[in-house]
Write a protein that holds these residues in place. Structure first.
Motif, PDB file in Angstrom:
ATOM      1  N   GLN A  26      35.751  77.150  57.049  1.00 31.67           N
ATOM      2  CA  GLN A  26      35.630  77.469  58.471  1.00 31.67           C
ATOM      3  C   GLN A  26      34.190  77.801  58.860  1.00 31.67           C
ATOM      4  O   GLN A  26      33.471  78.489  58.142  1.00 31.67           O
ATOM      5  CB  GLN A  26      36.533  78.644  58.843  1.00 31.67           C
ATOM      6  CG  GLN A  26      36.587  78.889  60.348  1.00 31.67           C
ATOM      7  CD  GLN A  26      37.664  79.902  60.743  1.00 31.67           C
ATOM      8  OE1 GLN A  26      38.611  80.131  59.999  1.00 31.67           O
ATOM      9  NE2 GLN A  26      37.513  80.473  61.917  1.00 31.67           N
ATOM     10  N   ILE A  27      33.783  77.296  60.019  1.00 35.68           N
ATOM     11  CA  ILE A  27      32.476  77.575  60.600  1.00 35.68           C
ATOM     12  C   ILE A  27      32.669  78.679  61.633  1.00 35.68           C
ATOM     13  O   ILE A  27      33.338  78.481  62.644  1.00 35.68           O
ATOM     14  CB  ILE A  27      31.886  76.336  61.299  1.00 35.68           C
ATOM     15  CG1 ILE A  27      31.723  75.187  60.312  1.00 35.68           C
ATOM     16  CG2 ILE A  27      30.564  76.678  61.973  1.00 35.68           C
ATOM     17  CD1 ILE A  27      31.363  73.865  60.968  1.00 35.68           C
ATOM     18  N   GLY A  28      32.114  79.831  61.379  1.00 39.76           N
ATOM     19  CA  GLY A  28      32.194  80.928  62.349  1.00 39.76           C
ATOM     20  C   GLY A  28      33.619  81.376  62.602  1.00 39.76           C
ATOM     21  O   GLY A  28      34.505  81.241  61.769  1.00 39.76           O
ATOM     22  N   SER A  29      33.847  81.915  63.804  1.00 39.92           N
ATOM     23  CA  SER A  29      35.177  82.382  64.166  1.00 39.92           C
ATOM     24  C   SER A  29      35.794  81.415  65.168  1.00 39.92           C
ATOM     25  O   SER A  29      35.233  80.359  65.447  1.00 39.92           O
ATOM     26  CB  SER A  29      35.092  83.799  64.747  1.00 39.92           C
ATOM     27  OG  SER A  29      34.168  83.830  65.807  1.00 39.92           O
ATOM     28  N   TYR A  30      36.945  81.775  65.698  1.00 40.11           N
ATOM     29  CA  TYR A  30      37.614  80.910  66.665  1.00 40.11           C
ATOM     30  C   TYR A  30      36.722  80.676  67.877  1.00 40.11           C
ATOM     31  O   TYR A  30      35.964  81.552  68.277  1.00 40.11           O
ATOM     32  CB  TYR A  30      38.934  81.529  67.116  1.00 40.11           C
ATOM     33  CG  TYR A  30      39.971  81.653  66.024  1.00 40.11           C
ATOM     34  CD1 TYR A  30      40.036  80.750  64.982  1.00 40.11           C
ATOM     35  CD2 TYR A  30      40.906  82.673  66.057  1.00 40.11           C
ATOM     36  CE1 TYR A  30      40.992  80.867  63.990  1.00 40.11           C
ATOM     37  CE2 TYR A  30      41.873  82.799  65.081  1.00 40.11           C
ATOM     38  CZ  TYR A  30      41.906  81.888  64.040  1.00 40.11           C
ATOM     39  OH  TYR A  30      42.856  81.994  63.065  1.00 40.11           O
ATOM     40  N   VAL A  31      36.870  79.483  68.467  1.00 39.06           N
ATOM     41  CA  VAL A  31      36.083  79.124  69.643  1.00 39.06           C
ATOM     42  C   VAL A  31      37.005  79.200  70.858  1.00 39.06           C
ATOM     43  O   VAL A  31      38.070  78.593  70.880  1.00 39.06           O
ATOM     44  CB  VAL A  31      35.503  77.697  69.499  1.00 39.06           C
ATOM     45  CG1 VAL A  31      34.736  77.304  70.744  1.00 39.06           C
ATOM     46  CG2 VAL A  31      34.624  77.607  68.257  1.00 39.06           C
ATOM     47  N   SER A  32      36.579  79.951  71.856  1.00 39.73           N
ATOM     48  CA  SER A  32      37.390  80.145  73.054  1.00 39.73           C
ATOM     49  C   SER A  32      37.475  78.878  73.883  1.00 39.73           C
ATOM     50  O   SER A  32      36.550  78.062  73.914  1.00 39.73           O
ATOM     51  CB  SER A  32      36.788  81.253  73.925  1.00 39.73           C
ATOM     52  OG  SER A  32      36.701  82.452  73.211  1.00 39.73           O
ATOM     53  N   ILE A  33      38.583  78.727  74.584  1.00 40.03           N
ATOM     54  CA  ILE A  33      38.754  77.613  75.514  1.00 40.03           C
ATOM     55  C   ILE A  33      37.658  77.721  76.577  1.00 40.03           C
ATOM     56  O   ILE A  33      37.369  78.795  77.086  1.00 40.03           O
ATOM     57  CB  ILE A  33      40.157  77.672  76.187  1.00 40.03           C
ATOM     58  CG1 ILE A  33      41.240  77.536  75.130  1.00 40.03           C
ATOM     59  CG2 ILE A  33      40.300  76.611  77.266  1.00 40.03           C
ATOM     60  CD1 ILE A  33      41.188  76.247  74.355  1.00 40.03           C
ATOM     61  N   GLY A  34      37.045  76.616  76.900  1.00 42.28           N
ATOM     62  CA  GLY A  34      35.971  76.596  77.881  1.00 42.28           C
ATOM     63  C   GLY A  34      34.588  76.711  77.240  1.00 42.28           C
ATOM     64  O   GLY A  34      33.597  76.336  77.838  1.00 42.28           O
ATOM     65  N   THR A  35      34.524  77.228  76.023  1.00 41.39           N
ATOM     66  CA  THR A  35      33.239  77.342  75.332  1.00 41.39           C
ATOM     67  C   THR A  35      32.839  75.984  74.765  1.00 41.39           C
ATOM     68  O   THR A  35      31.726  75.521  74.964  1.00 41.39           O
ATOM     69  CB  THR A  35      33.312  78.379  74.192  1.00 41.39           C
ATOM     70  OG1 THR A  35      33.700  79.621  74.736  1.00 41.39           O
ATOM     71  CG2 THR A  35      31.981  78.515  73.489  1.00 41.39           C
ATOM     72  N   GLU A  36      33.714  75.371  74.025  1.00 41.98           N
ATOM     73  CA  GLU A  36      33.582  74.019  73.503  1.00 41.98           C
ATOM     74  C   GLU A  36      32.348  73.775  72.646  1.00 41.98           C
ATOM     75  O   GLU A  36      31.845  72.668  72.562  1.00 41.98           O
ATOM     76  CB  GLU A  36      33.661  73.000  74.643  1.00 41.98           C
ATOM     77  CG  GLU A  36      34.997  73.082  75.348  1.00 41.98           C
ATOM     78  CD  GLU A  36      35.057  72.257  76.612  1.00 41.98           C
ATOM     79  OE1 GLU A  36      34.012  71.720  77.035  1.00 41.98           O
ATOM     80  OE2 GLU A  36      36.148  72.158  77.176  1.00 41.98           O
ATOM     81  N   GLN A  37      31.841  74.817  72.022  1.00 36.94           N
ATOM     82  CA  GLN A  37      30.784  74.634  71.032  1.00 36.94           C
ATOM     83  C   GLN A  37      30.768  75.833  70.098  1.00 36.94           C
ATOM     84  O   GLN A  37      31.232  76.906  70.442  1.00 36.94           O
ATOM     85  CB  GLN A  37      29.416  74.449  71.673  1.00 36.94           C
ATOM     86  CG  GLN A  37      28.892  75.652  72.411  1.00 36.94           C
ATOM     87  CD  GLN A  37      27.526  75.380  73.039  1.00 36.94           C
ATOM     88  OE1 GLN A  37      27.046  74.263  73.050  1.00 36.94           O
ATOM     89  NE2 GLN A  37      26.904  76.414  73.553  1.00 36.94           N
ATOM     90  N   THR A  38      30.254  75.597  68.902  1.00 34.24           N
ATOM     91  CA  THR A  38      30.067  76.668  67.931  1.00 34.24           C
ATOM     92  C   THR A  38      28.733  76.431  67.257  1.00 34.24           C
ATOM     93  O   THR A  38      28.120  75.371  67.417  1.00 34.24           O
ATOM     94  CB  THR A  38      31.223  76.729  66.910  1.00 34.24           C
ATOM     95  OG1 THR A  38      31.123  77.938  66.156  1.00 34.24           O
ATOM     96  CG2 THR A  38      31.225  75.529  65.988  1.00 34.24           C
ATOM     97  N   TYR A  39      28.271  77.395  66.515  1.00 34.60           N
ATOM     98  CA  TYR A  39      26.954  77.324  65.892  1.00 34.60           C
ATOM     99  C   TYR A  39      27.108  77.280  64.379  1.00 34.60           C
ATOM    100  O   TYR A  39      27.788  78.124  63.792  1.00 34.60           O
ATOM    101  CB  TYR A  39      26.126  78.540  66.312  1.00 34.60           C
ATOM    102  CG  TYR A  39      24.750  78.568  65.702  1.00 34.60           C
ATOM    103  CD1 TYR A  39      23.751  77.716  66.162  1.00 34.60           C
ATOM    104  CD2 TYR A  39      24.450  79.433  64.663  1.00 34.60           C
ATOM    105  CE1 TYR A  39      22.495  77.731  65.602  1.00 34.60           C
ATOM    106  CE2 TYR A  39      23.190  79.459  64.093  1.00 34.60           C
ATOM    107  CZ  TYR A  39      22.214  78.604  64.574  1.00 34.60           C
ATOM    108  OH  TYR A  39      20.974  78.619  64.016  1.00 34.60           O
ATOM    109  N   LEU A  40      26.482  76.305  63.764  1.00 37.36           N
ATOM    110  CA  LEU A  40      26.432  76.217  62.308  1.00 37.36           C
ATOM    111  C   LEU A  40      25.072  76.755  61.882  1.00 37.36           C
ATOM    112  O   LEU A  40      24.038  76.168  62.194  1.00 37.36           O
ATOM    113  CB  LEU A  40      26.602  74.771  61.835  1.00 37.36           C
ATOM    114  CG  LEU A  40      26.522  74.533  60.332  1.00 37.36           C
ATOM    115  CD1 LEU A  40      27.630  75.291  59.599  1.00 37.36           C
ATOM    116  CD2 LEU A  40      26.591  73.050  60.020  1.00 37.36           C
ATOM    117  N   ALA A  41      25.065  77.918  61.238  1.00 39.70           N
ATOM    118  CA  ALA A  41      23.808  78.532  60.802  1.00 39.70           C
ATOM    119  C   ALA A  41      23.095  77.606  59.829  1.00 39.70           C
ATOM    120  O   ALA A  41      23.720  76.787  59.152  1.00 39.70           O
ATOM    121  CB  ALA A  41      24.090  79.879  60.147  1.00 39.70           C
TER     122      ALA A  41
END
Length: 197
Positions: A26-41
């Motif tokens: 898993q990359i980071g934590s859950y992504v909220s609806i509407g956010t639609e992006q996450t960060y891979l360190a």
């Protein structure tokens, strides 16, 4: 895009070894609806990961088949590093450090140049400021004592981070001095010198 938005509570993103999510992490934590992006360190993942997979989650469970994206790891290494030691004193160096840029790598923004006590860049000391792409030389002031340094190491830098593995090259100290000096005073006056050296 998912068809039924009202059932989705969030997204979960993973690194995986294939498009169906095998061997995932898993990359980071859950992504909220509407956010639609996450960060891979930076410096994350192993070479075995070839995909990013994204699952939708409902209040009941995670979806079975993820959306996926094939990823590739980018490496950028300088070529042909060289230190021309113009300081002729023993255990001192000075002169230009030059290199050729990585082949076809538009992600490189700067070069970081150091003296180090190992090829891996241990105990490093920066030579000047980071150099932007297009600059392939940094000058080392004369009379710089080489002890304890054994290598010059050059790292490429992107807009995200400095690479972790440098291109090293050993320091070769050029020491030259005059040998076999000879002088016979041919001026016969006291407190005057003259003759061939």
């Amino acid at each position: 895009e998912p068809y039924e938005w009202s059932q989705i509570t969030h997204y979960v993103t993973y690194l995986a070894t294939d498009e169906i999510g095998s061997g995932r992490s898993q990359i980071g934590s859950y992504v909220s609806i509407g956010t639609e992006q996450t960060y891979l360190a930076y410096n994350q993942g192993e070479a075995s990961y070839s995909h990013v997979v994204v699952y939708t989650m409902s209040s009941l469970t995670e979806q079975t088949t993820p959306a996926f994206l094939a990823v590739s790891d980018t490496g950028a290494y300088i070529r042909s590093p060289l230190l021309v030691d113009l300081d002729l004193d023993f255990d001192d160096i000075g002169g230009p450090v030059t290199w050729l840029p990585p082949l076809d790598n538009p992600l490189t923004t700067h070069y970081d140049i150091y003296l180090a006590t190992s090829p891996e860049g241990a105990n490093r000391s920066r030579i000047g400021l980071d150099k932007p792409v297009g600059t392939n030389v940094v000058h080392l002031d004369p009379d710089f004592t080489t002890t304890p340094y054994t290598h010059v190491v050059i790292f490429t830098r992107s807009s995200l981070v400095e690479q972790t593995t440098p291109v090293p090259f050993p320091i070769s100290d050029t020491a030259e001095s005059v040998q076999s000096l000879d002088f016979t005073d041919r001026d016969l006056d006291v407190e005057d010198l003259g003759g061939t050296i």
